[in-house]
Design an enzyme around this catalytic site. Structure first.
Site, short mmCIF file in Angstrom:
data_model
loop_
_atom_site.label_atom_id
_atom_site.label_comp_id
_atom_site.label_asym_id
_atom_site.label_seq_id
_atom_site.Cartn_x
_atom_site.Cartn_y
_atom_site.Cartn_z
N ASP A 141 2.47 2.87 3.46
CA ASP A 141 1.41 3.87 3.36
C ASP A 141 1.26 4.63 4.67
O ASP A 141 1.14 5.86 4.67
CB ASP A 141 0.10 3.19 2.99
CG ASP A 141 -1.05 4.17 2.80
OD1 ASP A 141 -1.07 4.86 1.77
OD2 ASP A 141 -1.92 4.24 3.68
N ASP B 7 0.83 -1.20 0.00
CA ASP B 7 0.00 0.00 0.00
C ASP B 7 0.87 1.26 0.00
O ASP B 7 1.81 1.38 0.77
CB ASP B 7 -0.91 0.00 1.23
CG ASP B 7 -2.14 0.85 1.04
OD1 ASP B 7 -2.00 2.01 0.61
OD2 ASP B 7 -3.26 0.37 1.32
N HIS C 1 1.91 8.63 5.07
CA HIS C 1 0.91 9.57 5.55
C HIS C 1 1.43 10.37 6.74
O HIS C 1 1.35 11.60 6.77
CB HIS C 1 -0.35 8.82 5.99
CG HIS C 1 -1.31 8.52 4.88
ND1 HIS C 1 -1.96 9.50 4.17
CD2 HIS C 1 -1.75 7.33 4.37
CE1 HIS C 1 -2.76 8.93 3.27
NE2 HIS C 1 -2.64 7.62 3.37
N SER D 85 -7.21 3.72 -1.95
CA SER D 85 -6.89 2.30 -1.74
C SER D 85 -7.97 1.35 -2.24
O SER D 85 -7.73 0.53 -3.12
CB SER D 85 -6.62 2.06 -0.25
OG SER D 85 -5.43 2.74 0.13
N HIS E 275 -2.79 10.88 -0.70
CA HIS E 275 -3.01 10.41 -2.07
C HIS E 275 -4.50 10.49 -2.37
O HIS E 275 -5.29 10.84 -1.50
CB HIS E 275 -2.51 8.97 -2.23
CG HIS E 275 -3.12 8.02 -1.24
ND1 HIS E 275 -4.30 7.36 -1.45
CD2 HIS E 275 -2.71 7.66 0.02
CE1 HIS E 275 -4.60 6.62 -0.40
NE2 HIS E 275 -3.65 6.78 0.52
N ASP F 203 -0.97 0.08 -4.89
CA ASP F 203 -2.27 0.60 -5.29
C ASP F 203 -2.21 2.06 -5.75
O ASP F 203 -3.05 2.49 -6.53
CB ASP F 203 -3.28 0.45 -4.14
CG ASP F 203 -2.75 0.97 -2.81
OD1 ASP F 203 -1.54 1.28 -2.72
OD2 ASP F 203 -3.53 1.04 -1.85
N HIS F 204 -1.22 2.79 -5.28
CA HIS F 204 -1.11 4.22 -5.61
C HIS F 204 0.21 4.74 -5.05
O HIS F 204 0.95 4.01 -4.39
CB HIS F 204 -2.28 5.02 -5.02
CG HIS F 204 -2.47 4.78 -3.54
ND1 HIS F 204 -1.60 5.26 -2.58
CD2 HIS F 204 -3.41 4.08 -2.86
CE1 HIS F 204 -2.00 4.89 -1.38
NE2 HIS F 204 -3.10 4.15 -1.51
N ASN G 56 -12.96 5.12 -0.83
CA ASN G 56 -12.74 4.53 0.49
C ASN G 56 -13.97 4.72 1.38
O ASN G 56 -14.19 3.96 2.32
CB ASN G 56 -11.53 5.16 1.17
CG ASN G 56 -10.21 4.68 0.60
OD1 ASN G 56 -10.16 3.65 -0.08
ND2 ASN G 56 -9.15 5.41 0.88
#
Length: 441
Positions: free
Chosen positions: A193, A32, A197, A71, A354, A240-241, A92
């Site tokens: 992830d 992630d 963040h 996600s 994101h 995923d990103h 999400n």
């Protein structure tokens, strides 16, 4: 005589189908928030586990996620090959105004209802329907009954597994494949992830977690070599990103400064993409007020750009707000998502986010693969998240369901772009030969 000739052709056709034991098994990793340049050539010098995958397999320049670059929409795009407006997992956070129920990043009980998931069939469900077992570890959605099916084994996600728990899940996944308990094992990893963040994409905290992940991957490579599995196992790793820096003190859009929040009956999510359901008779008023806001765009559902492949989603709101890169949309600053930084009070801002326009560079993800079906030390042109499904189906010998991916973008990374003969192709071959057999005999 004709019936015996026909029988012979049927037997010949069936003999061309590869036995399940002949197919290499598949080990998947979903990392992630792993941005494409976290493993640039410079970064790889300090990451032997990732470098091993690159040197012995395939690395794409980058992978463009689906819009929104969040996600859950991309979890489902990766495993179905479909755009978000086709599989309907469009955020999400989602809301069904007809039933007044919500999907809240998979955390609430209603998030497990079939209505959010049954818009498309993920790969693990297709495999289970074909009597091919799947083991999944912390993979969001594996706990959900999708089209009345769950994977053979699901170690349910929680926030968030430790490094030791993740390392054990990798070992357990490998054992499930070698012991014949699964033909595909899928492992989800979240800490990249989380630290992106909390501290930002280029923070030391994110880099440290990447190095910890790298050590686990290096140990996996050693296990594969020691167990003699190089010719029996394909390994695919994707994200995923990506992630970008956010500066909340300077780049916050407070909706309360532009609209009367009493005109809104439901607001879902905050950040780069926000969904609004205005009260009856208030849509035009709210839309016109938001059009004047700088550093974001507001779209009525029918006006959302086609390139997002988003607006036809079942749960898309009447108004969708999309922020410019680095900007954050919120009702008011007091509702900004803090994290407690290990203390009992919320004292720290987030530094990475994101969900922005999926074509932006910072939103790009990663794709790596190695094993008997993949070329060695091969650098691939960019792909899209919709393409990954076809790759997985090919190496598993699964007939892909209709999808939005491109085979031409990915076929060159495989040793044989033709893949296994599929049942459909063999039936077509048999039907083309059958009339000739009837004439001859």
């Amino acid at each position: 005589m004709a019936k015996y000739s026909t029988l012979s052709l049927i037997l010949l056709t069936l003999s061309l189908l590869p036995p399940s034991s002949a197919r290499p098994k598949l080990l998947l990793f979903l990392i992630d928030g792993f941005r494409f340049d976290y493993i640039s050539d410079g970064e790889l010098q300090h990451l032997p586990g990732f470098r091993h995958m690159v040197e012995r397999g395939v690395k794409v320049d980058y992978m463009t996620p689906a819009f929104p670059s969040l996600s859950y929409p991309n979890y489902y795009t990766l495993m179905t090959g479909r755009h978000c407006e086709t599989h309907h997992m469009t955020g999400n956070f989602m809301w069904d105004p007809k039933k007044n129920i919500s999907f809240d990043i998979g955390a609430n009980e209603d998030s497990r209802l079939p209505q959010w998931w049954d818009g498309a069939e993920p790969l693990w469900v297709t495999m289970e329907k074909a009597k091919r077992k799947v083991s999944m570890y912390y993979w969001p959605g594996c706990e959900v009954e999708i089209r009345a099916i769950k994977p053979n084994y699901c170690r349910e996600y929680f926030y968030y597994p430790s490094e030791a728990e993740f390392g054990k899940s990798v070992t357990d996944a490998l054992q499930s494949l070698t012991r014949g308990n699964a033909e595909m094992a899928a492992v989800y990893y979240e800490r990249i992830d989380v630290e992106g963040h909390h501290h930002g994409p280029w923070s030391e905290e994110r880099k440290n977690v990447t190095r910890e992940l790298d050590q686990i991957l290096w140990h996996l490579h050693q296990q594969i070599r020691e167990m003699g599995l190089e010719s029996e196992l394909n390994v695919i790793l994707f994200s995923d990103h990506g992630m970008t820096d956010v500066f909340w003190m300077d780049k916050v859009i407070e909706l309360k400064n532009y609209i009367d929040m009493q005109d809104i009956i439901q607001m879902k999510d905050r950040g780069p993409v926000v969904s609004l359901w205005p009260a009856e008779g208030k849509l035009s008023k709210v839309y016109e007020e938001l059009r004047a806001v700088q550093h974001m765009n507001v779209y009525q559902k029918e006006d959302i750009p086609e390139r997002f492949h988003y607006k036809k989603g079942t749960f898309v709101s009447p108004l969708t707000l999309v922020a410019e890169l680095g900007w954050f949309i919120i009702e008011r600053k007091e509702k900004l998502p803090f994290w407690n930084n290990g203390t009992s009070i919320n004292i720290a801002w987030q530094h990475g986010w994101h969900g922005y326009d999926n074509e932006l560079m910072d939103m790009r993800g990663v794709f790596l693969a190695y094993g008997p079906d993949f070329k060695v030390n091969f650098r691939s042109a960019p792909i899209r998240s919709t393409d990954v499904y076809n790759i997985m189906c090919n190496v598993l010998g699964i007939e892909p369901l209709p999808n939005n991916g491109s085979w031409s973008r990915v076929q060159f990374m495989l040793r044989s772009s033709s893949g296994f003969p599929t049942t459909l192709h063999l039936i077509n071959l048999w039907l083309s030969v059958l009339p000739l057999s009837l004439i001859l005999f």
